[in-house]
Design a protein around this motif. Structure first.
Motif, mmCIF file in Angstrom:
data_model
loop_
_atom_site.group_PDB
_atom_site.id
_atom_site.type_symbol
_atom_site.label_atom_id
_atom_site.label_comp_id
_atom_site.label_asym_id
_atom_site.label_seq_id
_atom_site.Cartn_x
_atom_site.Cartn_y
_atom_site.Cartn_z
ATOM 1 N N CYS A 175 82.569 -15.729 76.629
ATOM 2 C CA CYS A 175 83.861 -15.375 76.947
ATOM 3 C C CYS A 175 84.142 -13.738 76.543
ATOM 4 O O CYS A 175 83.652 -13.293 75.303
ATOM 5 C CB CYS A 175 85.214 -15.909 76.436
ATOM 6 N N CYS A 225 86.965 -13.287 73.575
ATOM 7 C CA CYS A 225 86.932 -14.000 72.291
ATOM 8 C C CYS A 225 85.522 -14.312 71.903
ATOM 9 O O CYS A 225 85.526 -14.863 70.564
ATOM 10 C CB CYS A 225 87.996 -15.238 72.194
ATOM 11 N N ALA A 262 83.849 -16.958 72.939
ATOM 12 C CA ALA A 262 83.506 -18.515 72.911
ATOM 13 C C ALA A 262 82.322 -18.778 73.957
ATOM 14 O O ALA A 262 82.206 -17.917 74.947
ATOM 15 C CB ALA A 262 84.852 -19.037 73.832
ATOM 16 N N CYS A 272 87.158 -19.733 79.105
ATOM 17 C CA CYS A 272 88.548 -19.939 78.414
ATOM 18 C C CYS A 272 89.710 -20.108 79.381
ATOM 19 O O CYS A 272 90.385 -21.085 78.916
ATOM 20 C CB CYS A 272 88.847 -18.878 77.359
ATOM 21 N N HIS A 324 93.122 -13.504 73.841
ATOM 22 C CA HIS A 324 92.503 -12.864 75.200
ATOM 23 C C HIS A 324 93.316 -11.538 75.396
ATOM 24 O O HIS A 324 93.092 -10.894 76.430
ATOM 25 C CB HIS A 324 92.435 -13.904 76.126
HETATM 26 ZN ZN LIG Z 1 87.893 -16.586 75.551
#
Ligand SMILES: [Zn+2]
Length: 148
Positions: free
Chosen positions: A5, A8, A10, A18, A51
């Motif tokens: 992501c 963030c 991820a 996400c 986000h």
């Molecule tokens: Zn994210």
């Protein structure tokens, strides 16, 4: 294809995003409002914060709101009433989602992401959402003083 992501960080080894996980969480919450849905307010606020979907003013407000939820000082119903008085669109000069973003956003290092929130049972889900949103507060502690 594995994905990371951009907001963030991820990691989604099997692909996805996400946004897709967020929508899956919302679907669980919608289907089971009494169990999964108990942390709906945390999920939405956490997702928006992590986000960068709020304007910078709203970001700081939302972070404060999240702290209130987690400490138990604020309930979703109490927050709605408070927002009507303080943050109704007729009473504020700034927009929730439009406008400049938080200047410090890119300097935040997130320790947890939505990828760390299990969705297999309501118990692990609710505990996971709590742990994730607690970590969001910790990761952004320095911003609290900057925007006092
Ligand atoms: Zn994210």
């Amino acid at each position: 294809m594995p994905a990371i992501c951009p907001q963030c960080g991820a990691q989604w080894p099997e692909g996805g995003s996400c946004r897709e996980r967020f929508e899956l969480c919302l679907a669980h919450e919608y289907e089971h409002p009494e169990s999964y849905g108990a942390v709906h307010h945390l999920l939405v606020t956490g997702y928006m914060l992590q986000h960068n979907l709020y304007s910078s003013t709203a970001w700081i407000e939302a972070r404060r709101m999240l702290a209130g939820f987690l400490s138990g000082e604020l309930t979703p119903a109490g927050q709605r009433a408070q927002n009507r008085d303080r943050l109704g669109s007729d009473k504020r000069s700034w927009s929730i989602t439009k406008g400049p973003r938080l200047a410090e956003f890119d300097s935040i290092r997130w320790t947890r992401t939505l990828a760390d929130v299990p969705t297999d049972s309501p118990e692990t889900y609710c505990a996971g959402v709590r742990a994730w949103t607690e970590s969001l507060l910790n990761d952004t502690r320095a911003l609290e003083d900057l925007h006092e």
